[in-house]
Design an enzyme around this catalytic site. Sequence first.
Site, PDB file in Angstrom:
ATOM      1  N   GLU A 180     -63.607  38.799 -60.931  1.00 55.63           N
ATOM      2  CA  GLU A 180     -64.235  39.633 -59.909  1.00 55.63           C
ATOM      3  C   GLU A 180     -63.249  39.655 -58.752  1.00 55.63           C
ATOM      4  O   GLU A 180     -63.021  38.635 -58.110  1.00 55.63           O
ATOM      5  CB  GLU A 180     -65.589  39.047 -59.506  1.00 55.63           C
ATOM      6  CG  GLU A 180     -66.354  39.906 -58.525  1.00 55.63           C
ATOM      7  CD  GLU A 180     -66.165  39.459 -57.087  1.00 55.63           C
ATOM      8  OE1 GLU A 180     -65.390  40.126 -56.358  1.00 55.63           O
ATOM      9  OE2 GLU A 180     -66.774  38.458 -56.700  1.00 55.63           O
ATOM     10  N   CYS A 187     -66.123  40.643 -50.757  1.00 57.78           N
ATOM     11  CA  CYS A 187     -65.558  41.511 -51.789  1.00 57.78           C
ATOM     12  C   CYS A 187     -66.362  42.791 -51.946  1.00 57.78           C
ATOM     13  O   CYS A 187     -65.877  43.775 -52.498  1.00 57.78           O
ATOM     14  CB  CYS A 187     -65.474  40.774 -53.112  1.00 57.78           C
ATOM     15  SG  CYS A 187     -67.040  40.049 -53.649  1.00 57.78           S
TER      16      CYS A 187
END
Length: 706
Positions: free
Chosen positions: A267, A306
């Site tokens: 990720e 993120c």
Amino acid sequence: MIDVLPSYVQGSWWTPAAPADTTSVAMSEMTTVRDASTGEEIACVSTTGLDLAGALDYARTTGQASLGALTFHQRAVLLKKFALVLTERKEELYALSARTGATKADSWVDIDGGIGVLFAYSGKGRRELPNAQVYVDGPVEPLSKDGSFLGRHIYTRLPGVAVQINAFNFPVWGPLEKFAPAFLAGMPTLVKPATPTGYLTEAFVRILVESGLLPEGSLQLVSGSVPTLFDNLRLGDIVGFTGSASTAALLRRHPAVQTGGVRFTAETDSINASVLGPDAAPGTPEFDAYIRQLVTEMTSKAGQKCTAIRRAVVPTAHADAVIDAVRARIEDKTVIGDPRTEGVTMGPLVSLAQRDEVVRQVQALVAGGGRIVIGPEDPGAPDSAADGSADSAPDSAADGSERAHGAFVAPTLLRFDDAHAEAVHSIEAFGPVSSLITYDTLAEASDIVVRGGGSLVTSVATHDADFAAGIMSAIAASNGRVLFLDRDDARSSTGHGSPLPGLVHGGPGRAGGGEELGGIRAVLHHMQRTAIQGSPDMLTAITGVWHTGAAANDDGIHPFRKPLTHLRIGDQIASVSREVTLDDIETFAHFTGDTFYAHMDEESAAANPFFPGRVAHGYLLVSWAAGLFVDPEPGPVLANYGLENLRFVTPVSPGDSIRVTLTAKQITPRETDEYGEVRWDAVILNQNDEIVATYDVLTLVEKASA
């Protein structure tokens, strides 16, 4: 001398041996961690001398053995207990979290969010997984005409260790959202936190260790660098990485991943977008919700997420209004400073190094065609965080001398006049920084989103369903998650930047291609899907689920008289037959009001390609079947709570007879209750032994007789 942050490996806490000479190589390998606001030294970090290979082997042996002895439900119950222990001591974690630069609201997202993942997976594990060690996936695949040879897919746990490499921005939520599905799957975990905030990860691991609840070897912590990690991995291990796309690409090229069979999921950073629909003009609820969300994503965790919005994609006609509204909200709502200072709403970045990196990226965005429309010309200057964004801040929060020691950066919005500028779609300033891009058509808006190369999330603020459907079809393949924000869900929405345990957290392309969350799917990522073939008896033995054609037991005792302690898979009752008459059909029709022509009009029913004439109601047959198999006296069966997979196969005409066979198909004791769930295989047959209907009956049954 400040303390060295310990690791927890092979069942005990470990720190490097204290060197006799403080100028030794061992000391030079120490990394100093500092308070993000004050620059005060907090701890040193080092793994010099740590037996990493031994820690991995300990997980594969001791950890696998302790977790392998538990069922899905037993692991799920432990996850809840972990969550409760952390909840009791979360104020300790909050105090440490402030040192990372996190405000109380930021800490809530990280700490309570991480605890919430444990609660969520505990609940999902008990609701959606069997109280067993094998997960059956999908329907039976018949492989022979006589039913003696079947195929099916099952999931079993991987035999290795789940290694997680985490980013600095969520030192509690990040590890826990990886740990929960791995633990539920039965895989031991080795946590490698990012050094700048690893002391907070160490704190929650210590709480879990002190609780005495962790199965031996199920959780280990390595505080510091692991340069030889991938050299010690092998088939059966899995790595979950969160960090930069460039680092992920480097790790993917390691032979352990390329040819060694080590699973690698990532990720990574992504240039997430938020689109303002053409209908969302200033003054609409959608415009207001868009501005609130954009500023929140710029300032929450100081933009170090993120999932943060990096590209604000807005109609050309509304661009100036968006800039003005963002500026006004920042000035009104944002106070920058030490999170421990009353009134501060945005803290510093995690470190001076991170601050300098964000400044470099802002400069690169400017060089690539952007111009700063909100924020200082020099976002990294000591007093820049007070420029235009914290006019209402207390003196302590705006003190330039304090900022000289802290990693402060002001909220910054750039504007790109060229929507095709490469920089805005490829450079991520991992801080309180977003860029505004304009569009005129749905196709242009979609193209801008897709140019990010794959994102974790895109949000769309619109009340126009046609625009929403149009942009969704164009951007879905480029996103792991898409949030639609409008007046109907603005108050209840969890927001653009909030991953949820039940939904995908991951994304294609630049976002890494992983899927760290997503409900039970995340658990299955830590397991191996295998096709098994064999006889009904063999598949029943392997899966713990009775298969048609397997041995059944009719011992003369009605299965409804048996508590879970006596009931066995395959226990069966075969009923007597009952004839269906035309009067029965008409009585049921008038009693229920279901006078559909297939039951009441012979000519019309006969013209129907599915029926030979008037037929019995399917629900009449299911009701009669219950009457044929039920044992009416009080006993271990507490309740019928549903039917699943009901299919009507052969119509029943007046004069036909039906009978039912009921077989105990799956038994699931509940770990925390005095009863469990029993799934029964029900088959209704006619006088010619043709299948009339098939379905599963679900009941709650006492574990032991009263």
